[in-house]
Design a protein around this motif. Sequence first.
Motif, PDB file in Angstrom:
ATOM      1  N   ASP A 257       0.822  -1.218   0.000  1.00 46.56           N
ATOM      2  CA  ASP A 257       0.000   0.000   0.000  1.00 46.56           C
ATOM      3  C   ASP A 257       0.852   1.263   0.000  1.00 46.56           C
ATOM      4  N   ALA A 258       2.153   1.109   0.289  1.00 46.75           N
ATOM      5  CA  ALA A 258       3.043   2.267   0.359  1.00 46.75           C
ATOM      6  C   ALA A 258       4.386   1.964  -0.305  1.00 46.75           C
ATOM      7  N   PRO A 259       4.376   1.682  -1.622  1.00 42.30           N
ATOM      8  CA  PRO A 259       5.654   1.429  -2.295  1.00 42.30           C
ATOM      9  C   PRO A 259       6.526   2.690  -2.369  1.00 42.30           C
ATOM     10  N   THR A 260       5.891   3.863  -2.216  1.00 43.97           N
ATOM     11  CA  THR A 260       6.595   5.143  -2.151  1.00 43.97           C
ATOM     12  C   THR A 260       5.963   5.955  -1.025  1.00 43.97           C
ATOM     13  N   GLU A 261       6.649   7.007  -0.611  1.00 47.48           N
ATOM     14  CA  GLU A 261       6.085   7.865   0.433  1.00 47.48           C
ATOM     15  C   GLU A 261       4.789   8.523  -0.045  1.00 47.48           C
ATOM     16  N   GLU A 262       4.782   8.985  -1.276  1.00 51.12           N
ATOM     17  CA  GLU A 262       3.588   9.627  -1.822  1.00 51.12           C
ATOM     18  C   GLU A 262       2.403   8.652  -1.843  1.00 51.12           C
ATOM     19  N   ALA A 263       2.649   7.413  -2.271  1.00 47.35           N
ATOM     20  CA  ALA A 263       1.574   6.411  -2.308  1.00 47.35           C
ATOM     21  C   ALA A 263       1.070   6.114  -0.893  1.00 47.35           C
ATOM     22  N   GLY A 264       1.981   6.057   0.074  1.00 45.22           N
ATOM     23  CA  GLY A 264       1.585   5.815   1.461  1.00 45.22           C
ATOM     24  C   GLY A 264       0.746   6.951   2.015  1.00 45.22           C
ATOM     25  N   GLN A 265       1.141   8.176   1.720  1.00 42.41           N
ATOM     26  CA  GLN A 265       0.364   9.333   2.187  1.00 42.41           C
ATOM     27  C   GLN A 265      -1.026   9.320   1.564  1.00 42.41           C
ATOM     28  N   THR A 266      -1.110   9.065   0.279  1.00 41.20           N
ATOM     29  CA  THR A 266      -2.407   9.006  -0.402  1.00 41.20           C
ATOM     30  C   THR A 266      -3.264   7.880   0.174  1.00 41.20           C
ATOM     31  N   PHE A 267      -2.662   6.724   0.419  1.00 44.49           N
ATOM     32  CA  PHE A 267      -3.380   5.597   1.007  1.00 44.49           C
ATOM     33  C   PHE A 267      -3.991   5.989   2.354  1.00 44.49           C
ATOM     34  N   LEU A 268      -3.194   6.618   3.211  1.00 41.51           N
ATOM     35  CA  LEU A 268      -3.690   7.004   4.541  1.00 41.51           C
ATOM     36  C   LEU A 268      -4.755   8.095   4.451  1.00 41.51           C
ATOM     37  N   GLN A 269      -4.569   9.063   3.575  1.00 38.59           N
ATOM     38  CA  GLN A 269      -5.582  10.117   3.411  1.00 38.59           C
ATOM     39  C   GLN A 269      -6.897   9.536   2.910  1.00 38.59           C
ATOM     40  N   ASN A 270      -6.835   8.582   1.996  1.00 43.08           N
ATOM     41  CA  ASN A 270      -8.055   7.937   1.507  1.00 43.08           C
ATOM     42  C   ASN A 270      -8.685   7.061   2.580  1.00 43.08           C
ATOM     43  N   LEU A 271      -7.853   6.333   3.323  1.00 45.22           N
ATOM     44  CA  LEU A 271      -8.352   5.455   4.382  1.00 45.22           C
ATOM     45  C   LEU A 271      -9.097   6.240   5.461  1.00 45.22           C
ATOM     46  N   TYR A 272      -8.492   7.357   5.892  1.00 44.09           N
ATOM     47  CA  TYR A 272      -9.078   8.149   6.982  1.00 44.09           C
ATOM     48  C   TYR A 272      -9.899   9.342   6.484  1.00 44.09           C
ATOM     49  N   LYS A 273     -10.038   9.461   5.163  1.00 40.46           N
ATOM     50  CA  LYS A 273     -10.837  10.519   4.549  1.00 40.46           C
ATOM     51  C   LYS A 273     -10.456  11.902   5.097  1.00 40.46           C
ATOM     52  N   ASN A 274      -9.149  12.224   4.950  1.00 37.83           N
ATOM     53  CA  ASN A 274      -8.659  13.518   5.404  1.00 37.83           C
ATOM     54  C   ASN A 274      -7.566  14.014   4.472  1.00 37.83           C
ATOM     55  N   THR A 275      -7.048  15.197   4.761  1.00 34.82           N
ATOM     56  CA  THR A 275      -5.938  15.763   3.991  1.00 34.82           C
ATOM     57  C   THR A 275      -4.752  16.056   4.903  1.00 34.82           C
ATOM     58  N   ILE A 276      -4.685  15.340   5.999  1.00 31.96           N
ATOM     59  CA  ILE A 276      -3.606  15.508   6.973  1.00 31.96           C
ATOM     60  C   ILE A 276      -2.280  15.096   6.337  1.00 31.96           C
ATOM     61  N   THR A 277      -1.198  15.689   6.810  1.00 34.20           N
ATOM     62  CA  THR A 277       0.133  15.335   6.326  1.00 34.20           C
ATOM     63  C   THR A 277       0.661  14.115   7.062  1.00 34.20           C
ATOM     64  N   TYR A 278       1.137  13.156   6.296  1.00 30.66           N
ATOM     65  CA  TYR A 278       1.792  11.960   6.826  1.00 30.66           C
ATOM     66  C   TYR A 278       3.189  11.918   6.229  1.00 30.66           C
ATOM     67  N   LYS A 279       4.203  11.743   7.060  1.00 32.66           N
ATOM     68  CA  LYS A 279       5.586  11.662   6.593  1.00 32.66           C
ATOM     69  C   LYS A 279       6.135  10.284   6.939  1.00 32.66           C
ATOM     70  N   GLN A 280       6.824   9.693   5.987  1.00 37.64           N
ATOM     71  CA  GLN A 280       7.412   8.377   6.237  1.00 37.64           C
ATOM     72  C   GLN A 280       8.574   8.512   7.217  1.00 37.64           C
ATOM     73  N   THR A 281       8.743   7.499   8.052  1.00 36.28           N
ATOM     74  CA  THR A 281       9.805   7.478   9.048  1.00 36.28           C
ATOM     75  C   THR A 281      10.430   6.086   9.058  1.00 36.28           C
ATOM     76  N   SER A 282      11.655   6.002   9.505  1.00 40.60           N
ATOM     77  CA  SER A 282      12.363   4.723   9.526  1.00 40.60           C
ATOM     78  C   SER A 282      12.495   4.197  10.939  1.00 40.60           C
ATOM     79  N   TYR A 283      11.935   3.026  11.171  1.00 36.70           N
ATOM     80  CA  TYR A 283      11.983   2.369  12.475  1.00 36.70           C
ATOM     81  C   TYR A 283      13.422   2.091  12.900  1.00 36.70           C
ATOM     82  N   ASN A 284      14.321   1.979  11.952  1.00 39.76           N
ATOM     83  CA  ASN A 284      15.708   1.615  12.244  1.00 39.76           C
ATOM     84  C   ASN A 284      16.668   2.802  12.318  1.00 39.76           C
ATOM     85  N   THR A 285      16.155   4.025  12.266  1.00 35.68           N
ATOM     86  CA  THR A 285      17.021   5.206  12.311  1.00 35.68           C
ATOM     87  C   THR A 285      16.910   5.902  13.655  1.00 35.68           C
TER      88      THR A 285
END
Length: 95
Positions: A23-51
């Motif tokens: 669902d998130a092969p790119t950051e943009e695709a992940g943000q769009t997925f979350l905005q569609n899922l939650y029906k909002n225009t909130i900003t989502y930024k990808q983060t790395s669990y290992n950093t």
Amino acid sequence: MAHFAKLDENNVVVQVLVVADTDAPTEEAGQTFLQNLYKNTITYKQTSYNTFAGEHKLGGTPFRKNYAMVGGRYDQTRDAFIPIKPFASWILNED
């Protein structure tokens, strides 16, 4: 799995969400997925669990300096997640 920080209007992290890589092969695709899922225009930024502290704990490329944490903030200028200040006197060490 991809991790995304949900940001408020002041770029404070209010939630960290996990999204399947399909669902998130790119950051943009992940943000769009979350905005569609939650029906909002909130900003989502990808983060790395290992950093953490600008280093990737598995030897990979560090991403946005730190893993996002609720209450921390995203700094657009640095393109980095800044953790919560542990003490009022804490100063960000850029090194």
